[in-house]
Design an enzyme around this catalytic site. Sequence first.
Site, short mmCIF file in Angstrom:
data_model
loop_
_atom_site.label_atom_id
_atom_site.label_comp_id
_atom_site.label_asym_id
_atom_site.label_seq_id
_atom_site.Cartn_x
_atom_site.Cartn_y
_atom_site.Cartn_z
N HIS A 21 0.85 -1.18 0.00
CA HIS A 21 0.00 0.00 0.00
C HIS A 21 0.89 1.24 0.00
CE1 HIS A 21 -4.10 -1.73 1.51
NE2 HIS A 21 -3.56 -2.44 0.54
N TYR A 52 -9.90 5.40 6.28
CA TYR A 52 -10.17 5.86 7.64
C TYR A 52 -11.24 6.93 7.55
CZ TYR A 52 -5.86 3.56 9.24
OH TYR A 52 -4.89 2.64 9.55
N PRO A 83 -5.48 0.56 17.97
CA PRO A 83 -5.09 0.08 16.63
C PRO A 83 -5.16 1.14 15.54
CG PRO A 83 -7.29 -0.69 17.20
CD PRO A 83 -6.74 -0.04 18.43
N LYS A 111 0.33 0.23 14.96
CA LYS A 111 1.67 0.20 15.53
C LYS A 111 1.99 -1.03 16.37
CE LYS A 111 2.91 3.83 13.61
NZ LYS A 111 3.43 3.43 12.32
N TYR A 126 3.19 6.98 10.00
CA TYR A 126 2.43 5.78 9.63
C TYR A 126 3.35 4.71 9.03
CZ TYR A 126 -1.73 3.15 8.23
OH TYR A 126 -2.70 2.17 8.11
#
Length: 401
Positions: free
Chosen positions: A72, A200, A292, A296, A384
């Site tokens: 991704h 998200y 979550p 991480k 991220y």
Amino acid sequence: MNTKIAIIGAGPAGLMLSHLLAQKGIDSVILERRSQKDIEETVRAGVLEQGTIELMRSVGLEERMNQIGYKHEGINIQFNQERHRIDFPSLTNQEVMVYPQHEVIKDLLNARQKEGASIYFEVEEVELFDIESKTPSVEFTQYGERYSIHCDYIAGCDGFHGPSRKAIPSEQLKEYEHTYDHGWLGILAETAPASEELVYTHHPNGFALLSTRTPTLQRFYLQVDRTDHIDNWSDERIWEELRTRVDLGNGPELQEGRITSKNIVAMKSYVCETMHYGSLFLAGDAAHIVPPTGAKGMNLAMSDVQVLAQGLIEYYQDNREELLNSYEAIALRRVWKAQRFSAFMTKLLHPEQGASPYELRLQESELDYLVSSKAAQQSLAENYTGLPIEWEKGKKDTILS
């Protein structure tokens, strides 16, 4: 029995630590309370940071990851029925891999068992002794037989509820904890991917996340009250709420399918700064928990054991203890940065219970700033995809060889 390192827990942290040590000829014994079948078949999330991807490749475990993992190069942030993509390579020259935790465990277990590693599954009554000394030991029961391991060090990789952290005297524990009002209702559904990359979503009804596992099995999440019960959520209600939160308003998008599992997980943040006590080292969820939202958990476990393994290797090869004694400080630098990012993502995307109209508009403004500012996007992308390990303050690298 005797070994150099007794490892409690056969999750990603324990197995990777054993694998890293074995490559340098350092023996270990692994204890695991669950069966091998259980740990291999428990489906869990898995977004691998760039550093974790490189670690898997560096130890020869990239074959299946490259075959069935999904690269991704970004994520999508959605609010006000608009979707905004954060492009990682253009911002950080890094990417992530969607590769579930149970697949990582399969790779590690296969590698360790091929090399004849000592792994004891379905153990009970694990007890740690003399951890303040240089001659610690671990006792455990398997199938009614009691065993004892004499070792140089113990690595507690046994999760939040394991016995390792509990063996440290309470007055020696330095702990921080925060519990969130909301939880995540997670489902596994037999359907096609809802998006090529993770989505998200911030919505007045609550946060939602569209993730993927395989071409036919997807993982979706809904923000719910942490005290809610799964019995209150029929399959029909789940699909209706998912569509409400994630559809873009231009026709059907989310394809319904059979829900194979569903549960509600409370969200919390936790750090035990006592990651080293005597001959005991804590790693992974035994020392820290993150919500979550920032992806991480497993990545922190992997960075912990990279540092711990390197410290142990230097001790056994060169009789140097400096890095081993610095393990806690090095690990905590990354742990707290991951805590910060996970808390930031959680606050950014989850409407708080009882939030005022002002607070909700402020949250929308924060999201609007994120998608309109390259600097804000770069910060998110950098965190991220994974911050490097700080072996010393100002000295950063992914893997120290």
